[in-house]
Write a protein that holds these residues in place. Structure first.
Motif: not given
Lengths: 115, 115
Positions: B92-115
């Motif tokens: 997620a990112v916030r822009d210092e130029m955004d007066s509302n300081y909204q947090l913008i989210w990525g879509a997510g990444t599923k991490l799978i660790i195999k034994p």
């Protein structure tokens, strides 16, 4: 454990009904945020309250509303429910009003299933 | 407009190998960057954030992230993956130029660790 609590954990209801989700922020946090997480749309910001006042609005439907009470807990009201409203609803809190460097801390979520 | 991209829906890594989960961003001003992890049926947990200073940020559970301004990236890394790292990761990112300081989210990444 983040310190943010949400009730209920699970909710099953029917289309057309109305439900209320509750969130208690971490001790000392003044801001509460509501998010919806559905399988196909990721994490969607709905609305933010800061010290009882609406601070920011995201993709919140008109059928949804929220408020923050004097004790800083918040409720998200979902009405005229549709099948597509089935999702995980998260509450998060932060100390202030959402400054650039602030971290949001998330509750465990409420899983809503509309049948 | 601000945006965050997590270019991989899923990342597969063998246990013991190093892992990288990618994140790129677009903002107008300086970015404030965050990583969160979501274990199955749990809320999002804060891992780490970049505000300013050292480009390598260390966080919880042995994770670190490297801020690269020229490539507008903030990739999450761990030298040796554990099966228990399997989860959904959000940038997620916030822009210092955004007066509302909204947090913008990525879509997510599923991490799978195999034994």
């Amino acid at each position: 454990d983040s310190g943010v609590t949400q009730t209920p954990k699970h909710l099953i209801t029917a289309t057309g009904q109305r439900v209320t989700l509750r969130c208690s922020p971490r001790s000392g946090d003044l801001s509460v945020y509501w998010y919806q997480q559905s399988l196909d749309q990721g994490l969607q910001f709905l609305i933010q309250y800061y010290n009882g006042e609406e601070r920011a609005k995201g993709n919140i439907l008109e059928r949804f509303s929220a408020q923050q009470f004097p004790d800083l807990h918040s409720e998200l009201n979902l009405s005229s429910l549709e099948l597509g409203d089935s999702a995980l609803y998260f509450c998060a809190s932060s100390v202030w009003s959402g400054g650039a460097m602030e971290t949001q801390y998330f509750g465990p979520g409420t899983r809503l299933l509309v049948l | 407009a601000q945006s965050v991209a997590q270019p991989e829906d899923q990342v597969n890594v063998a246990e013991g190998n190093p892992l990288t989960v990618k994140c790129t961003y677009s903002v107008s001003g300086n970015p404030y960057l965050f990583w969160y992890v979501q274990y199955p049926n749990r809320g999002l947990q804060f891992l780490l954030k970049y505000i300013t200073g050292d480009n390598l940020v260390k966080g919880s559970y042995g994770f670190e992230a490297e801020f690269n301004k020229s490539q507008t990236s903030f990739h999450l890394k761990k030298p040796s993956a554990l099966v228990s790292d399997s989860a959904l990761y959000f940038c997620a990112v916030r822009d210092e130029m955004d007066s509302n300081y909204q947090l913008i989210w990525g879509a997510g990444t599923k991490l799978i660790i195999k034994p």
